[in-house]
Design a protein around this motif. Structure first.
Motif, short mmCIF file in Angstrom:
data_model
loop_
_atom_site.label_atom_id
_atom_site.label_comp_id
_atom_site.label_asym_id
_atom_site.label_seq_id
_atom_site.Cartn_x
_atom_site.Cartn_y
_atom_site.Cartn_z
N ILE A 50 0.85 -1.19 0.00
CA ILE A 50 0.00 0.00 0.00
C ILE A 50 0.89 1.24 0.00
CG2 ILE A 50 -1.81 1.27 1.22
CD1 ILE A 50 -2.75 -1.46 0.23
N ASP A 51 0.66 2.13 -0.95
CA ASP A 51 1.44 3.36 -1.03
C ASP A 51 0.76 4.54 -0.35
OD1 ASP A 51 3.60 2.32 -2.75
OD2 ASP A 51 1.96 2.07 -4.19
N LEU A 52 -0.56 4.56 -0.39
CA LEU A 52 -1.31 5.70 0.12
C LEU A 52 -2.64 5.22 0.65
CD1 LEU A 52 -1.59 8.86 0.26
CD2 LEU A 52 -2.62 8.71 -2.00
N HIS A 53 -3.06 5.80 1.79
CA HIS A 53 -4.36 5.48 2.38
C HIS A 53 -5.11 6.78 2.61
CE1 HIS A 53 -6.63 4.52 6.33
NE2 HIS A 53 -7.43 4.35 5.30
N LEU A 54 -6.29 6.90 2.02
CA LEU A 54 -7.17 8.04 2.30
C LEU A 54 -8.17 7.57 3.33
CD1 LEU A 54 -7.99 9.50 -1.22
CD2 LEU A 54 -6.42 10.39 0.48
N GLY A 55 -8.14 8.18 4.50
CA GLY A 55 -9.05 7.77 5.56
C GLY A 55 -8.61 8.33 6.89
N VAL A 56 -8.91 7.59 7.94
CA VAL A 56 -8.59 8.00 9.29
C VAL A 56 -7.07 8.06 9.47
CG1 VAL A 56 -8.83 7.37 11.72
CG2 VAL A 56 -10.70 6.94 10.13
N LYS A 57 -6.62 9.06 10.21
CA LYS A 57 -5.18 9.29 10.41
C LYS A 57 -4.48 8.03 10.93
CE LYS A 57 -1.90 12.31 12.70
NZ LYS A 57 -1.73 13.48 13.56
N ALA A 58 -3.42 7.67 10.27
CA ALA A 58 -2.62 6.52 10.67
C ALA A 58 -1.35 7.00 11.38
CB ALA A 58 -2.25 5.68 9.45
N THR A 59 -0.85 6.18 12.27
CA THR A 59 0.40 6.49 12.96
C THR A 59 1.30 5.27 12.91
OG1 THR A 59 -0.50 5.78 15.10
CG2 THR A 59 -0.71 8.11 14.55
N GLY A 60 2.57 5.48 13.10
CA GLY A 60 3.50 4.36 13.13
C GLY A 60 4.83 4.76 12.54
N VAL A 61 5.78 3.88 12.70
CA VAL A 61 7.13 4.11 12.18
C VAL A 61 7.07 4.19 10.66
CG1 VAL A 61 9.45 3.15 12.02
CG2 VAL A 61 8.15 2.91 14.14
N GLY A 62 7.65 5.23 10.11
CA GLY A 62 7.71 5.39 8.66
C GLY A 62 6.42 5.86 8.02
N VAL A 63 5.42 6.24 8.83
CA VAL A 63 4.14 6.71 8.29
C VAL A 63 4.08 8.22 8.38
CG1 VAL A 63 1.64 6.68 8.59
CG2 VAL A 63 2.94 4.58 8.89
N HIS A 64 3.83 8.87 7.27
CA HIS A 64 3.64 10.32 7.24
C HIS A 64 2.15 10.58 7.03
CE1 HIS A 64 4.21 14.55 6.39
NE2 HIS A 64 3.41 14.38 5.33
N SER A 65 1.57 11.43 7.84
CA SER A 65 0.15 11.71 7.76
C SER A 65 -0.06 13.20 7.52
CB SER A 65 -0.52 11.29 9.07
OG SER A 65 -1.88 11.53 9.02
N GLU A 66 -0.96 13.51 6.60
CA GLU A 66 -1.25 14.90 6.25
C GLU A 66 -2.77 15.06 6.12
OE1 GLU A 66 0.20 18.58 5.70
OE2 GLU A 66 1.55 16.88 5.74
N PRO A 67 -3.38 15.98 6.87
CA PRO A 67 -4.84 16.15 6.75
C PRO A 67 -5.21 16.74 5.39
CG PRO A 67 -3.92 17.82 8.22
CD PRO A 67 -2.80 16.89 7.86
N LEU A 68 -6.25 16.17 4.78
CA LEU A 68 -6.74 16.67 3.49
C LEU A 68 -7.97 17.54 3.66
CD1 LEU A 68 -6.44 13.45 1.30
CD2 LEU A 68 -4.93 15.44 1.32
N LEU A 69 -8.81 17.24 4.66
CA LEU A 69 -10.02 18.00 4.88
C LEU A 69 -10.57 17.71 6.27
CD1 LEU A 69 -13.08 16.18 4.14
CD2 LEU A 69 -11.25 15.47 2.62
#
Length: 103
Positions: A50-69
């Motif tokens: 999986i390269d990209l997930h649109l949904g609830v904010k994910a956390t973890g090592v190596g995960v970058h999260s950016e709010p879209l809306l």
């Protein structure tokens, strides 16, 4: 090929716009879309599948999260419902019977 994981409702609302933008900006790119069940079964974002997930904010090592809306929750009730007579407190709202609809 980039793999995007998104819920069914997001596949209806977001994917067509993403595809249009990709056609315009990256015409040779390929996109694979999978549902949330696939995201979970493939190991979430920790998986290289999986390269990209649109949904609830994910956390973890190596995960970058950016709010879209920001998404609002809306309460819908029938006209004349007793709860609509005055502004509801959180406690009063929580005490009402609910039907939850997810798409």
């Amino acid at each position: 090929i980039a793999t995007l994981a998104v819920a069914d409702a997001g596949q209806i609302t977001w994917v067509p716009r993403i595809v249009q933008a990709m056609r315009r900006e990256m015409p040779r790119a390929r996109l694979r879309v999978v549902g949330i069940d696939s995201l979970v079964s493939l190991g979430d974002l920790a998986s290289s599948e999986i390269d990209l997930h649109l949904g609830v904010k994910a956390t973890g090592v190596g995960v970058h999260s950016e709010p879209l809306l920001d998404e609002r929750t809306v309460l819908v009730a029938r006209d004349g419902h007793r709860a609509l007579r005055k502004r509801l407190s959180r406690e009063a709202l929580g005490a009402l019977e609910h039907v939850r609809v997810e798409m």
